[in-house]
Every structure is written in structure tokens, then in C-alpha cells.
Write a protein that holds these residues in place. Structure first.
Motif, short mmCIF file in Angstrom:
data_model
loop_
_atom_site.label_atom_id
_atom_site.label_comp_id
_atom_site.label_asym_id
_atom_site.label_seq_id
_atom_site.Cartn_x
_atom_site.Cartn_y
_atom_site.Cartn_z
N ILE A 208 -4.65 8.15 -1.84
CA ILE A 208 -4.15 9.47 -2.23
C ILE A 208 -4.72 10.52 -1.29
O ILE A 208 -5.86 10.44 -0.84
CB ILE A 208 -4.47 9.80 -3.71
N HIS A 209 -3.89 11.48 -0.99
CA HIS A 209 -4.27 12.62 -0.17
C HIS A 209 -4.54 13.80 -1.10
O HIS A 209 -3.88 13.96 -2.14
CB HIS A 209 -3.14 12.98 0.80
N TYR A 210 -5.52 14.61 -0.73
CA TYR A 210 -5.76 15.86 -1.43
C TYR A 210 -6.22 16.89 -0.41
O TYR A 210 -6.68 16.53 0.68
CB TYR A 210 -6.81 15.70 -2.54
N ARG A 211 -6.06 18.15 -0.74
CA ARG A 211 -6.54 19.20 0.15
C ARG A 211 -7.85 19.76 -0.36
O ARG A 211 -8.84 19.77 0.36
CB ARG A 211 -5.51 20.32 0.31
N GLU A 212 -7.89 20.22 -1.60
CA GLU A 212 -9.10 20.83 -2.14
C GLU A 212 -9.54 20.22 -3.46
O GLU A 212 -10.57 20.60 -4.00
CB GLU A 212 -8.87 22.34 -2.35
N SER A 213 -8.79 19.29 -3.98
CA SER A 213 -9.03 18.75 -5.32
C SER A 213 -9.89 17.50 -5.28
O SER A 213 -9.50 16.44 -5.79
CB SER A 213 -7.70 18.43 -5.99
N ALA A 214 -11.09 17.60 -4.73
CA ALA A 214 -11.96 16.43 -4.56
C ALA A 214 -12.32 15.78 -5.88
O ALA A 214 -12.29 14.55 -6.01
CB ALA A 214 -13.22 16.81 -3.79
N ALA A 215 -12.65 16.58 -6.88
CA ALA A 215 -13.04 16.01 -8.18
C ALA A 215 -11.86 15.29 -8.83
O ALA A 215 -12.01 14.18 -9.36
CB ALA A 215 -13.57 17.10 -9.11
N GLU A 216 -10.67 15.90 -8.78
CA GLU A 216 -9.49 15.27 -9.34
C GLU A 216 -9.12 14.01 -8.57
O GLU A 216 -8.70 13.01 -9.16
CB GLU A 216 -8.30 16.24 -9.36
N ALA A 217 -9.29 14.04 -7.25
CA ALA A 217 -9.01 12.86 -6.43
C ALA A 217 -9.94 11.71 -6.81
O ALA A 217 -9.50 10.57 -6.97
CB ALA A 217 -9.15 13.20 -4.95
N VAL B 214 0.86 -1.19 0.00
CA VAL B 214 0.00 0.00 0.00
C VAL B 214 0.89 1.23 0.00
O VAL B 214 1.87 1.30 0.73
CB VAL B 214 -0.91 0.03 1.24
N ALA B 215 0.53 2.21 -0.82
CA ALA B 215 1.26 3.47 -0.88
C ALA B 215 0.32 4.60 -0.49
O ALA B 215 -0.83 4.64 -0.93
CB ALA B 215 1.81 3.71 -2.28
N LEU B 216 0.81 5.52 0.33
CA LEU B 216 0.12 6.77 0.66
C LEU B 216 0.84 7.87 -0.09
O LEU B 216 2.03 8.09 0.11
CB LEU B 216 0.15 7.03 2.16
N ILE B 217 0.11 8.56 -0.97
CA ILE B 217 0.71 9.61 -1.79
C ILE B 217 0.09 10.94 -1.40
O ILE B 217 -1.10 11.16 -1.60
CB ILE B 217 0.45 9.37 -3.30
N THR B 218 0.90 11.84 -0.85
CA THR B 218 0.40 13.18 -0.57
C THR B 218 0.35 13.97 -1.86
O THR B 218 1.21 13.83 -2.73
CB THR B 218 1.28 13.91 0.48
N GLY B 219 -0.71 14.74 -2.02
CA GLY B 219 -0.87 15.49 -3.25
C GLY B 219 -1.12 14.59 -4.44
O GLY B 219 -0.76 14.91 -5.57
N GLY B 220 -1.74 13.44 -4.20
CA GLY B 220 -1.89 12.42 -5.22
C GLY B 220 -3.00 12.65 -6.24
O GLY B 220 -3.16 11.85 -7.15
N ALA B 221 -3.75 13.72 -6.10
CA ALA B 221 -4.86 13.96 -7.03
C ALA B 221 -4.42 14.67 -8.30
O ALA B 221 -5.11 14.57 -9.31
CB ALA B 221 -5.95 14.78 -6.33
N ARG B 222 -3.28 15.37 -8.24
CA ARG B 222 -2.89 16.21 -9.38
C ARG B 222 -1.39 16.13 -9.65
O ARG B 222 -0.61 15.75 -8.79
CB ARG B 222 -3.27 17.66 -9.11
N VAL C 195 2.41 15.81 -10.30
CA VAL C 195 3.43 14.80 -10.03
C VAL C 195 2.90 13.71 -9.09
O VAL C 195 3.14 12.52 -9.31
CB VAL C 195 4.72 15.45 -9.45
N GLY C 196 2.17 14.12 -8.06
CA GLY C 196 1.61 13.13 -7.13
C GLY C 196 0.68 12.15 -7.83
O GLY C 196 0.70 10.95 -7.56
N ARG C 197 -0.12 12.66 -8.76
CA ARG C 197 -1.03 11.81 -9.52
C ARG C 197 -0.24 10.82 -10.38
O ARG C 197 -0.56 9.63 -10.44
CB ARG C 197 -1.93 12.67 -10.41
N ALA C 198 0.80 11.30 -11.03
CA ALA C 198 1.63 10.43 -11.86
C ALA C 198 2.28 9.33 -11.02
O ALA C 198 2.35 8.17 -11.44
CB ALA C 198 2.70 11.25 -12.59
N ILE C 199 2.75 9.68 -9.83
CA ILE C 199 3.34 8.68 -8.94
C ILE C 199 2.28 7.67 -8.51
O ILE C 199 2.53 6.46 -8.53
CB ILE C 199 3.98 9.36 -7.71
N ALA C 200 1.09 8.15 -8.13
CA ALA C 200 0.01 7.25 -7.72
C ALA C 200 -0.34 6.27 -8.84
O ALA C 200 -0.48 5.06 -8.60
CB ALA C 200 -1.22 8.06 -7.31
N LEU C 201 -0.48 6.77 -10.06
CA LEU C 201 -0.83 5.90 -11.19
C LEU C 201 0.29 4.93 -11.51
O LEU C 201 0.04 3.77 -11.86
CB LEU C 201 -1.21 6.73 -12.41
#
Length: 105
Positions: free
Chosen positions: A56-65, A29-37, A39-45
Motif C-alpha cells: 500500500i502507498h500512503y503520503r502522510e497517513s503512516a499510522a493508518e498505513a 501482488v497488488a500495489l494500491i495507491t492511497g491504500g491506507a485510508r 476506498v484504497g484501504r477497502a480495496i487493499a483489504l
């Protein structure tokens, strides 16, 4: 935000090497901060494509998450998203435990 990866390695279940225990192995299991958008998204994928379950963690990017979670699930892995403002010390301290609670590892 910057991406951080914290995962647990897959382990051979107890007894599996002797043929006496379960043969299924838990995916890492990986926890990715900023994973919705970005570089973080690329790492998560990338980790999802490599077979990791991903939180994945996000702050305000709920739709992207939500979209990133859907893409990860399409890769055949389990994925979830957690909102947190990591500028708040308590939120930053609680995030790993919240992620652990999702997949139990």
C-alpha cells in the motif's frame, strides 16, 4: 488519493503441469495507491482477503498505513507500506519499482 491496482497473475511454475517442477505458486501482488485510508484501504483489504500480497502507498497517513498492513497480515498475506508524494513526478515513477523490490514481483 484514488486507488489503482496493478498486479501480476499467479502462474503455474515451469514443469508443474508434468509433475517435474515445484508445486508452490506465487500469490499475485497488488500495489494500491492511497491504500491506507478510505476506498484504497477497502480495496487493499478486499484483495488481501482474496489472497493477494499487498503493497500500500500512503503520503502522510503512516499510522493508518501501519494499521492496514497489520490487518492484511492478520489475513495471512504479506503486506508492506511505502510513503511517496505522487504529486512529484519522480516519486510517482519510482513507486512501482520500489513495490516490486519488496516481493520480487
Amino acid at each position: 488519493g484514488p486507488a489503482c491496482v496493478a498486479g501480476s497473475p499467479a502462474r503455474t511454475p515451469r514443469g508443474a503441469d508434468r509433475g517435474t517442477g515445484p508445486v508452490s505458486m506465487a500469490r499475485p501482488v497488488a500495489l494500491i495507491t492511497g491504500g491506507a485510508r478510505r476506498v484504497g484501504r477497502a480495496i487493499a483489504l478486499g484483495l488481501g482477503a482474496a489472497g493477494h500480497d499487498v503493497v500500500i502507498h500512503y503520503r502522510e497517513s503512516a499510522a493508518e498505513a501501519a494499521a492496514t498492513v497489520a490487518e492484511l497480515e492478520a489475513l495471512g498475506v504479506r503486506a508492506s507500506a511505502l510513503a511517496a508524494d505522487l504529486g512529484e513526478a519522480r516519486a510517482a515513477q519510482e513507486l512501482p519499482g520500489r513495490a516490486f523490490a519488496i516481493f520480487g514481483r
